[in-house]
Design a protein around this motif. Structure first.
Motif, PDB file in Angstrom:
ATOM      1  N   GLY A   1      41.304  32.044  36.957  1.00  0.00           N
ATOM      2  CA  GLY A   1      41.659  31.189  35.647  1.00  0.00           C
ATOM      3  C   GLY A   1      41.856  32.041  34.942  1.00  0.00           C
ATOM      4  N   VAL A   2      42.558  33.221  35.342  1.00  0.00           N
ATOM      5  CA  VAL A   2      43.772  33.677  34.802  1.00  0.00           C
ATOM      6  C   VAL A   2      44.455  34.011  35.721  1.00  0.00           C
ATOM      7  CG1 VAL A   2      41.621  35.160  33.556  1.00  0.00           C
ATOM      8  CG2 VAL A   2      42.706  36.115  35.871  1.00  0.00           C
ATOM      9  N   LEU A   3      46.285  34.463  34.436  1.00  0.00           N
ATOM     10  CA  LEU A   3      46.845  34.945  35.735  1.00  0.00           C
ATOM     11  C   LEU A   3      47.017  36.961  36.207  1.00  0.00           C
ATOM     12  CD1 LEU A   3      50.110  33.214  32.633  1.00  0.00           C
ATOM     13  CD2 LEU A   3      48.850  32.274  35.446  1.00  0.00           C
ATOM     14  N   PRO A   4      47.445  36.811  37.627  1.00  0.00           N
ATOM     15  CA  PRO A   4      47.990  37.741  38.037  1.00  0.00           C
ATOM     16  C   PRO A   4      48.097  38.946  36.566  1.00  0.00           C
ATOM     17  CG  PRO A   4      49.225  36.350  39.479  1.00  0.00           C
ATOM     18  CD  PRO A   4      48.778  35.991  37.817  1.00  0.00           C
ATOM     19  N   GLN A   5      48.622  39.055  35.708  1.00  0.00           N
ATOM     20  CA  GLN A   5      49.261  39.631  34.638  1.00  0.00           C
ATOM     21  C   GLN A   5      48.164  39.962  33.803  1.00  0.00           C
ATOM     22  OE1 GLN A   5      51.169  36.929  35.143  1.00  0.00           O
ATOM     23  NE2 GLN A   5      52.059  35.969  33.214  1.00  0.00           N
ATOM     24  N   GLN A   6      47.025  39.090  34.218  1.00  0.00           N
ATOM     25  CA  GLN A   6      45.999  39.204  33.294  1.00  0.00           C
ATOM     26  C   GLN A   6      44.871  40.040  33.870  1.00  0.00           C
ATOM     27  OE1 GLN A   6      45.546  34.884  32.076  1.00  0.00           O
ATOM     28  NE2 GLN A   6      45.676  35.279  29.891  1.00  0.00           N
ATOM     29  N   TYR A   7      44.423  40.348  34.926  1.00  0.00           N
ATOM     30  CA  TYR A   7      44.150  40.164  35.445  1.00  0.00           C
ATOM     31  C   TYR A   7      43.376  41.646  36.031  1.00  0.00           C
ATOM     32  CZ  TYR A   7      40.667  40.900  39.959  1.00  0.00           C
ATOM     33  OH  TYR A   7      39.506  41.009  40.555  1.00  0.00           O
ATOM     34  N   ALA A   8      44.196  42.823  35.128  1.00  0.00           N
ATOM     35  CA  ALA A   8      43.304  43.610  34.932  1.00  0.00           C
ATOM     36  C   ALA A   8      42.619  43.690  33.293  1.00  0.00           C
ATOM     37  CB  ALA A   8      44.686  45.311  34.464  1.00  0.00           C
ATOM     38  N   ASP A   9      42.977  43.358  32.637  1.00  0.00           N
ATOM     39  CA  ASP A   9      41.962  42.712  31.429  1.00  0.00           C
ATOM     40  C   ASP A   9      40.633  42.502  31.690  1.00  0.00           C
ATOM     41  OD1 ASP A   9      44.023  44.391  29.891  1.00  0.00           O
ATOM     42  OD2 ASP A   9      45.263  42.528  29.002  1.00  0.00           O
ATOM     43  N   PHE A  10      41.406  41.188  32.463  1.00  0.00           N
ATOM     44  CA  PHE A  10      39.339  40.468  32.893  1.00  0.00           C
ATOM     45  C   PHE A  10      38.927  41.452  34.050  1.00  0.00           C
ATOM     46  CE2 PHE A  10      38.264  38.319  36.465  1.00  0.00           C
ATOM     47  CZ  PHE A  10      37.523  37.756  36.096  1.00  0.00           C
ATOM     48  N   ALA A  11      39.669  42.322  34.523  1.00  0.00           N
ATOM     49  CA  ALA A  11      38.500  43.482  35.074  1.00  0.00           C
ATOM     50  C   ALA A  11      38.418  44.476  33.518  1.00  0.00           C
ATOM     51  CB  ALA A  11      39.548  44.062  36.504  1.00  0.00           C
TER      52      ALA A  11
END
Length: 310
Positions: free
Chosen positions: A182-192
């Motif tokens: 449910g996130v874009l790849p560029q948001q994945y680091a913040d998600f993790a």
């Protein structure tokens, strides 16, 4: 045929090879070679299936960089076999695999496959740097979700994800990351960062799971936007705001640990795959005989012979 660069998360793949091939496979001197054989077969499958014209085996020159540990002391702690005062700590690696890593390096050298690492950095950082500066499409081969942050449809950067096995590879694109998390790849680091990752010793923000993290990023864009909204008392419940506030010390340092480095001083390299000439083939055959690599070496040499074929 369009040029395409493939970047291997080498340790991820040779660990997979080690556990995927029985360690009863041994060289004449008794050295186990199951990881070597398996690693060669993995490369053969990747080269044959995805047809890269360029390939780099990216290496962990330091699997647990001190600068990451200084920020989050629990980073990969559960994988430390021995703390080293000067230099990288020693990782928990099964003895039968550890003795094979130099043989893997020797084999890659014989095949003309370039190995690239950087002091005080992980293979992820080498991959991030090479993928960022590449001027051709990129396939990143890994079983590590952290590298989903590099996926970029606009630049044709994909992840070939190995977590479900080499017979069930998954090509990860922007849409894949959105569908999974449910996130874009560029948001994945913040998600993790928000969610945490026990496999890397990252605690995350207590009480913030995947669903909440994805919702916050959908509403506020990135971690900075989330924290700004929390400061303003907007766009989230009081409970979530309290959890973020309690996690502030962690959130101040975790992004630096989670984000892959994209600007390492990696020198220009010639990563083009080429068929081996007769001398190189003879050397590869001799190496295969010494280490009992059998048909695994023959298959990769044959695959390299066909590189560039339409």
């Amino acid at each position: 045929m369009t040029d395409r660069l493939m970047l291997l998360d080498s340790a991820s793949l040779y660990f997979r090879a080690f556990y995927g091939v029985p360690d009863t496979v041994r060289a004449p001197d008794g050295t186990p070679v199951n990881a070597v054989r398996g690693f060669l077969d993995i490369i053969t499958k990747l080269v044959t299936t995805y047809r890269p014209t360029h390939l780099v085996a990216c290496w962990d020159d330091d699997w647990r960089p001190q600068w990451r540990v200084d920020l989050i002391p629990t980073y990969k702690t559960h994988r430390v076999a021995e703390v080293v005062a000067v230099g990288p700590d020693i990782e928990v690696v099964p003895d039968p695999l550890e003795v094979q890593v130099p043989v893997i390096r020797e084999t890659l050298r014989a095949l003309g496959i370039v190995v690239v690492g950087q002091p005080a950095h992980e293979a992820d950082d080498v991959i991030g740097t090479l993928a960022t500066r590449a001027d051709l499409p990129v396939d990143i081969v890994t079983g590590d979700r952290d590298l989903f942050q590099l996926v970029d449809d606009a630049r044709d950067v994909r992840v070939i994800y190995t977590a479900r096995g080499m017979s069930n590879l998954e090509v990860v694109t922007d849409a894949t990351v959105v569908a999974k998390y449910g996130v874009l790849p560029q948001q994945y680091a913040d998600f993790a960062t928000l969610r945490g990752d026990s496999s890397d010793g990252l605690p995350g923000v207590a009480g913030i799971g995947e669903k909440t993290a994805a919702g916050l990023l959908a509403a506020h864009g990135d971690l900075a936007g989330i924290l700004a909204a929390a400061d303003a008392g907007e766009g989230m419940s009081a409970g979530v705001r309290a959890k973020l506030e309690a996690g502030r010390p962690y959130l101040a340092v975790a992004p630096t640990v989670v984000e892959v480095v994209r600007d390492l001083p990696v020198p220009d390299i010639d990563a083009r795959l080429r068929p081996l000439d007769e001398t190189a083939k003879a050397d590869a055959s001799s190496l295969a005989e010494r280490w009992a690599l059998g048909t695994a070496m023959a298959r990769i040499v044959d695959a390299l012979d066909r590189v560039g074929d339409a």
